[in-house]
Design an enzyme around this catalytic site. Structure first.
Site, PDB file in Angstrom:
ATOM      1  N   ARG A 103      19.069  38.265  69.875  1.00 16.32           N
ATOM      2  CA  ARG A 103      19.873  37.494  68.912  1.00 16.32           C
ATOM      3  C   ARG A 103      21.204  37.232  69.601  1.00 16.32           C
ATOM      4  O   ARG A 103      21.973  38.164  69.861  1.00 16.32           O
ATOM      5  CB  ARG A 103      20.057  38.267  67.606  1.00 16.32           C
ATOM      6  CG  ARG A 103      21.029  37.584  66.672  1.00 16.32           C
ATOM      7  CD  ARG A 103      21.008  38.118  65.261  1.00 16.32           C
ATOM      8  NE  ARG A 103      19.858  37.630  64.523  1.00 16.32           N
ATOM      9  CZ  ARG A 103      19.774  37.568  63.187  1.00 16.32           C
ATOM     10  NH1 ARG A 103      20.786  37.953  62.446  1.00 16.32           N
ATOM     11  NH2 ARG A 103      18.681  37.121  62.605  1.00 16.32           N
ATOM     12  N   HIS A 130      15.959  29.375  64.904  1.00 13.11           N
ATOM     13  CA  HIS A 130      15.572  30.651  64.271  1.00 13.11           C
ATOM     14  C   HIS A 130      14.058  30.583  64.002  1.00 13.11           C
ATOM     15  O   HIS A 130      13.612  30.561  62.853  1.00 13.11           O
ATOM     16  CB  HIS A 130      16.371  30.848  62.982  1.00 13.11           C
ATOM     17  CG  HIS A 130      16.384  32.256  62.477  1.00 13.11           C
ATOM     18  ND1 HIS A 130      15.738  33.294  63.124  1.00 13.11           N
ATOM     19  CD2 HIS A 130      16.968  32.822  61.382  1.00 13.11           C
ATOM     20  CE1 HIS A 130      15.936  34.411  62.444  1.00 13.11           C
ATOM     21  NE2 HIS A 130      16.668  34.156  61.381  1.00 13.11           N
ATOM     22  N   GLN A 133      12.125  33.020  61.545  1.00 13.35           N
ATOM     23  CA  GLN A 133      12.388  32.757  60.135  1.00 13.35           C
ATOM     24  C   GLN A 133      11.452  31.669  59.603  1.00 13.35           C
ATOM     25  O   GLN A 133      10.831  31.825  58.549  1.00 13.35           O
ATOM     26  CB  GLN A 133      13.856  32.315  59.963  1.00 13.35           C
ATOM     27  CG  GLN A 133      14.225  31.981  58.535  1.00 13.35           C
ATOM     28  CD  GLN A 133      14.187  33.210  57.647  1.00 13.35           C
ATOM     29  OE1 GLN A 133      14.842  34.200  57.926  1.00 13.35           O
ATOM     30  NE2 GLN A 133      13.410  33.170  56.572  1.00 13.35           N
ATOM     31  N   ASP A 220      20.563  27.290  53.262  1.00 14.34           N
ATOM     32  CA  ASP A 220      21.093  28.372  54.094  1.00 14.34           C
ATOM     33  C   ASP A 220      22.624  28.311  53.963  1.00 14.34           C
ATOM     34  O   ASP A 220      23.165  27.332  53.425  1.00 14.34           O
ATOM     35  CB  ASP A 220      20.639  28.176  55.555  1.00 14.34           C
ATOM     36  CG  ASP A 220      21.097  29.295  56.487  1.00 14.34           C
ATOM     37  OD1 ASP A 220      21.455  30.382  55.990  1.00 14.34           O
ATOM     38  OD2 ASP A 220      21.104  29.087  57.723  1.00 14.34           O
ATOM     39  N   CYS A 260      16.825  31.761  53.497  1.00 16.17           N
ATOM     40  CA  CYS A 260      16.509  32.761  54.535  1.00 16.17           C
ATOM     41  C   CYS A 260      17.286  34.054  54.347  1.00 16.17           C
ATOM     42  O   CYS A 260      16.886  35.081  54.882  1.00 16.17           O
ATOM     43  CB  CYS A 260      16.751  32.171  55.914  1.00 16.17           C
ATOM     44  SG  CYS A 260      18.448  31.630  56.158  1.00 16.17           S
ATOM     45  N   ARG A 288       8.735  38.262  56.638  1.00 16.36           N
ATOM     46  CA  ARG A 288       9.229  38.362  58.017  1.00 16.36           C
ATOM     47  C   ARG A 288       8.465  39.479  58.729  1.00 16.36           C
ATOM     48  O   ARG A 288       8.069  39.346  59.889  1.00 16.36           O
ATOM     49  CB  ARG A 288      10.738  38.684  58.035  1.00 16.36           C
ATOM     50  CG  ARG A 288      11.662  37.628  57.457  1.00 16.36           C
ATOM     51  CD  ARG A 288      11.774  36.406  58.345  1.00 16.36           C
ATOM     52  NE  ARG A 288      12.206  36.712  59.690  1.00 16.36           N
ATOM     53  CZ  ARG A 288      13.468  36.836  60.089  1.00 16.36           C
ATOM     54  NH1 ARG A 288      14.452  36.649  59.236  1.00 16.36           N
ATOM     55  NH2 ARG A 288      13.771  37.115  61.347  1.00 16.36           N
TER      56      ARG A 288
END
Ligand code: CP
Ligand code: NVA
Length: 301
Positions: A103, A130, A133, A220, A260, A288
């Site tokens: 990340r 991402h 996700q 988001d 998310c 996830r």
């Protein structure tokens, strides 16, 4: 040769379908008791430059459930934080680990790491994408709708990393993606251009237009990690891009609300909509785990 998941472009539609099918099996198996130790004796590293709750915990728990183990590596605690090159870090970690989730602040860091690593590299969020996700999001929608065919997904808000991965997803599956973003805050132009050669993705500045007849409403945060310096300005600019009752009214009657997470209530989404009965955000967060386990098996197994 090792395989990476740096963006959704690394997998074709059939491979993604196989991953999601495996995720479904893993979810069912876990609900019946426990998973088989398909990753016994494997170690996953998580090298993070930014905060995380879902990505970090779901990958680490996923490894335990598959019989393997994981190490959380805060980038600033490594010699990397004192200037050791990414190239050396990637080659050294490749001698200890069986795979790594990164990340990073900059997507370039993941690309450079992957260039030198000899183990699978998974993008656990960068400024550009991402992918983990969106794989979980597709899985979550499929659990309810059974198909992506003919589904309209309306993404309202910032054209950020999550939006860019949605744009890539729209090139893989036959659904309609419409994004409503303020002018100048749309998805990455190059990504949109490439995607529009394969799919017809709509971009508007009108949130209600995007939400009209939508099967899925998605949003988001307005201020992603790394955008904090623009917080005040963004709050002003994004005001009209809130997932609220007004957007629910113009969407389909059985619309699904996804986010998310983490969410900023009364900014990009109202508390009422987030907690309301159209919202499936907790299933989305749970998924996830299942989807990433399928990814881990595919790359590390
Ligand atoms: N959605 C998501 O990636 O959450 P975290 O930042 O908590 O990992
Ligand atoms: N766009 C957000 C996603 C967080 C999971 C960010 O990058 O901060």
């Amino acid at each position: 040769m090792e395989r990476d998941l740096i963006s959704l472009q690394d997998f074709n539609r059939w491979e993604i379908e196989a991953l999601l099918k495996r995720a479904s099996q893993l979810k069912e198996e876990l609900q019946r008791g426990h998973n088989k130790p398909t990753l016994a004796a494997k170690t996953l590293g998580l090298l993070f430059e930014k905060a995380s709750t879902r990505t970090r915990v779901s990958f680490q728990v996923g490894m335990v459930q598959l019989g393997g183990s994981s190490l959380f590596l805060n980038a600033s605690d490594l010699q990397l934080g004192r200037g050791e090159p990414i190239s050396d870090t990637a080659r050294v970690l490749s001698r200890y680990l069986d795979g790594v989730v990164l990340r990073t602040v900059s997507h370039q860091t993941i690309l450079e790491f992957a260039r030198y690593a000899t183990i699978p590299v998974i993008n656990g969020l960068s400024d550009l994408f991402h992918p983990c996700q969106i794989l979980a999001d597709l899985f979550t929608i499929l659990e309810v709708k059974g198909t992506m065919c003919g589904i309209k997904v309306a993404y309202v808000g910032d054209g950020n990393n999550v939006a860019n991965s949605w744009v890539e997803a729209a090139t893989k599956f036959p659904f309609q993606l419409t994004l409503a973003c303020p002018k100048g805050y749309g998805p990455d132009k190059e990504i949109m251009k490439a995607a529009n050669e394969l799919a017809s993705i709509e971009l508007t500045t009108d949130a209600e237009e995007a939400a009209a007849d939508a099967d899925v409403l998605y949003t988001d945060v307005w201020v992603s990690m790394g955008d904090e310096a623009q917080e005040q300005k963004r709050r002003r600019i994004f005001k009209r891009y809130q997932l609220n009752d007004k957007l629910l009214e113009v969407a389909k009657n059985d619309v699904l609300v996804l986010h998310c997470l983490p969410a900023h209530r009364e900014e990009e989404i109202t508390s009422k909509v987030l907690e309301g009965h159209f919202s499936i955000i907790l299933n989305q967060a749970e998924n996830r785990l299942h989807v990433q386990k399928a990814v881990l098996e595919a790359l590390l197994g």
